[in-house]
Design a protein around this motif. Sequence first.
Motif, PDB file in Angstrom:
ATOM      1  N   ALA A  64       0.839  -1.201   0.000  1.00 20.73           N
ATOM      2  CA  ALA A  64       0.000   0.000   0.000  1.00 20.73           C
ATOM      3  C   ALA A  64       0.874   1.251   0.000  1.00 20.73           C
ATOM      4  O   ALA A  64       0.619   2.192  -0.764  1.00 20.73           O
ATOM      5  N   LEU A  65       1.910   1.255   0.807  1.00 20.93           N
ATOM      6  CA  LEU A  65       2.820   2.387   0.876  1.00 20.93           C
ATOM      7  C   LEU A  65       3.628   2.525  -0.419  1.00 20.93           C
ATOM      8  O   LEU A  65       3.806   3.624  -0.938  1.00 20.93           O
ATOM      9  N   ALA A  66       4.102   1.419  -0.944  1.00 16.70           N
ATOM     10  CA  ALA A  66       4.927   1.445  -2.160  1.00 16.70           C
ATOM     11  C   ALA A  66       4.170   1.987  -3.365  1.00 16.70           C
ATOM     12  O   ALA A  66       4.759   2.641  -4.233  1.00 16.70           O
ATOM     13  N   LEU A  67       2.874   1.719  -3.442  1.00 16.39           N
ATOM     14  CA  LEU A  67       2.096   2.102  -4.621  1.00 16.39           C
ATOM     15  C   LEU A  67       1.248   3.347  -4.395  1.00 16.39           C
ATOM     16  O   LEU A  67       0.423   3.702  -5.234  1.00 16.39           O
ATOM     17  N   GLU A  68       1.489   4.014  -3.284  1.00 16.94           N
ATOM     18  CA  GLU A  68       0.778   5.246  -2.966  1.00 16.94           C
ATOM     19  C   GLU A  68       1.360   6.401  -3.767  1.00 16.94           C
ATOM     20  O   GLU A  68       2.556   6.458  -4.018  1.00 16.94           O
ATOM     21  N   GLY A  69       0.531   7.326  -4.161  1.00 13.48           N
ATOM     22  CA  GLY A  69       1.014   8.525  -4.839  1.00 13.48           C
ATOM     23  C   GLY A  69       1.375   8.282  -6.294  1.00 13.48           C
ATOM     24  O   GLY A  69       0.773   7.466  -6.978  1.00 13.48           O
ATOM     25  N   SER A  70       2.392   8.976  -6.741  1.00 11.44           N
ATOM     26  CA  SER A  70       2.785   8.955  -8.143  1.00 11.44           C
ATOM     27  C   SER A  70       3.748   7.802  -8.429  1.00 11.44           C
ATOM     28  O   SER A  70       4.919   7.845  -8.051  1.00 11.44           O
ATOM     29  N   VAL A  71       3.242   6.775  -9.076  1.00 18.19           N
ATOM     30  CA  VAL A  71       4.041   5.609  -9.453  1.00 18.19           C
ATOM     31  C   VAL A  71       3.790   5.325 -10.929  1.00 18.19           C
ATOM     32  O   VAL A  71       2.649   5.317 -11.381  1.00 18.19           O
ATOM     33  N   LEU A  72       4.852   5.113 -11.670  1.00 19.70           N
ATOM     34  CA  LEU A  72       4.727   4.777 -13.084  1.00 19.70           C
ATOM     35  C   LEU A  72       4.602   3.272 -13.257  1.00 19.70           C
ATOM     36  O   LEU A  72       5.103   2.499 -12.430  1.00 19.70           O
ATOM     37  N   THR A  73       3.949   2.875 -14.338  1.00 18.81           N
ATOM     38  CA  THR A  73       3.818   1.452 -14.644  1.00 18.81           C
ATOM     39  C   THR A  73       4.269   1.196 -16.078  1.00 18.81           C
ATOM     40  O   THR A  73       4.148   2.059 -16.947  1.00 18.81           O
ATOM     41  N   ALA A  74       4.777  -0.003 -16.287  1.00 23.80           N
ATOM     42  CA  ALA A  74       5.180  -0.432 -17.625  1.00 23.80           C
ATOM     43  C   ALA A  74       4.728  -1.875 -17.826  1.00 23.80           C
ATOM     44  O   ALA A  74       4.879  -2.711 -16.935  1.00 23.80           O
ATOM     45  N   ARG A  75       4.156  -2.133 -18.992  1.00 24.78           N
ATOM     46  CA  ARG A  75       3.774  -3.491 -19.388  1.00 24.78           C
ATOM     47  C   ARG A  75       4.766  -3.936 -20.451  1.00 24.78           C
ATOM     48  O   ARG A  75       4.895  -3.306 -21.494  1.00 24.78           O
ATOM     49  N   ASN A  76       5.488  -4.999 -20.167  1.00 27.85           N
ATOM     50  CA  ASN A  76       6.490  -5.518 -21.098  1.00 27.85           C
ATOM     51  C   ASN A  76       7.453  -4.425 -21.562  1.00 27.85           C
ATOM     52  O   ASN A  76       7.741  -4.283 -22.737  1.00 27.85           O
ATOM     53  N   GLN A  77       7.909  -3.636 -20.603  1.00 28.92           N
ATOM     54  CA  GLN A  77       8.916  -2.597 -20.776  1.00 28.92           C
ATOM     55  C   GLN A  77       8.440  -1.408 -21.608  1.00 28.92           C
ATOM     56  O   GLN A  77       9.252  -0.651 -22.132  1.00 28.92           O
ATOM     57  N   GLN A  78       7.120  -1.220 -21.696  1.00 31.96           N
ATOM     58  CA  GLN A  78       6.544  -0.053 -22.363  1.00 31.96           C
ATOM     59  C   GLN A  78       5.645   0.657 -21.353  1.00 31.96           C
ATOM     60  O   GLN A  78       4.770   0.016 -20.759  1.00 31.96           O
ATOM     61  N   LEU A  79       5.858   1.970 -21.172  1.00 33.37           N
ATOM     62  CA  LEU A  79       5.009   2.703 -20.241  1.00 33.37           C
ATOM     63  C   LEU A  79       3.545   2.476 -20.586  1.00 33.37           C
ATOM     64  O   LEU A  79       3.182   2.396 -21.761  1.00 33.37           O
ATOM     65  N   CYS A  80       2.720   2.376 -19.551  1.00 31.99           N
ATOM     66  CA  CYS A  80       1.298   2.143 -19.773  1.00 31.99           C
ATOM     67  C   CYS A  80       0.503   2.860 -18.697  1.00 31.99           C
ATOM     68  O   CYS A  80       1.057   3.349 -17.719  1.00 31.99           O
ATOM     69  N   ASP A  81      -0.819   2.909 -18.880  1.00 27.92           N
ATOM     70  CA  ASP A  81      -1.663   3.539 -17.869  1.00 27.92           C
ATOM     71  C   ASP A  81      -2.494   2.488 -17.151  1.00 27.92           C
ATOM     72  O   ASP A  81      -2.403   1.293 -17.446  1.00 27.92           O
ATOM     73  N   SER A  82      -3.305   2.943 -16.234  1.00 28.43           N
ATOM     74  CA  SER A  82      -4.048   2.029 -15.374  1.00 28.43           C
ATOM     75  C   SER A  82      -5.123   1.239 -16.105  1.00 28.43           C
ATOM     76  O   SER A  82      -5.580   0.213 -15.613  1.00 28.43           O
ATOM     77  N   LYS A  83      -5.518   1.690 -17.292  1.00 31.01           N
ATOM     78  CA  LYS A  83      -6.557   1.004 -18.060  1.00 31.01           C
ATOM     79  C   LYS A  83      -6.007  -0.111 -18.955  1.00 31.01           C
ATOM     80  O   LYS A  83      -6.769  -0.827 -19.596  1.00 31.01           O
ATOM     81  N   THR A  84      -4.701  -0.268 -18.996  1.00 29.62           N
ATOM     82  CA  THR A  84      -4.070  -1.275 -19.847  1.00 29.62           C
ATOM     83  C   THR A  84      -4.472  -2.676 -19.395  1.00 29.62           C
ATOM     84  O   THR A  84      -4.373  -3.011 -18.222  1.00 29.62           O
ATOM     85  N   VAL A  85      -4.939  -3.473 -20.354  1.00 29.60           N
ATOM     86  CA  VAL A  85      -5.332  -4.850 -20.071  1.00 29.60           C
ATOM     87  C   VAL A  85      -4.090  -5.733 -20.124  1.00 29.60           C
ATOM     88  O   VAL A  85      -3.277  -5.627 -21.047  1.00 29.60           O
ATOM     89  N   LEU A  86      -3.954  -6.597 -19.134  1.00 27.62           N
ATOM     90  CA  LEU A  86      -2.799  -7.496 -19.042  1.00 27.62           C
ATOM     91  C   LEU A  86      -3.122  -8.862 -19.613  1.00 27.62           C
ATOM     92  O   LEU A  86      -4.282  -9.295 -19.585  1.00 27.62           O
ATOM     93  N   GLY A  87      -2.103  -9.527 -20.120  1.00 27.08           N
ATOM     94  CA  GLY A  87      -2.272 -10.862 -20.687  1.00 27.08           C
ATOM     95  C   GLY A  87      -1.311 -11.858 -20.059  1.00 27.08           C
ATOM     96  O   GLY A  87      -0.444 -11.502 -19.253  1.00 27.08           O
TER      97      GLY A  87
END
Length: 82
Positions: A45-68
């Motif tokens: 909870a603490l680690a993912l609080e606030g501004s955290v970037l995400t990447a799917r398969n080494q490409q930046l993505c947003d929270s709506k990105t569907v995972l496979g």
Amino acid sequence: MQITVKTFAQTRELSKTPSLHLEIEEGETVANVTSRLKNMDSNWALALEGSVLTARNQQLCDSKTVLGANDELAYFPPVTGG
């Protein structure tokens, strides 16, 4: 299906988890997985609080990105330089 979750820099330090394998359902998004991780324990909870970037398969993505199946989802703090 299974994905690999990786953390970097401050998210790794706070979550105390460099990587883990996670079972997800078809159609789950980054937001779904993030919510699940935050609910796992207070470190996540603490680690993912606030501004955290995400990447799917080494490409930046947003929270709506569907995972496979076999995707890699990475969390890391924004980086600034000078």
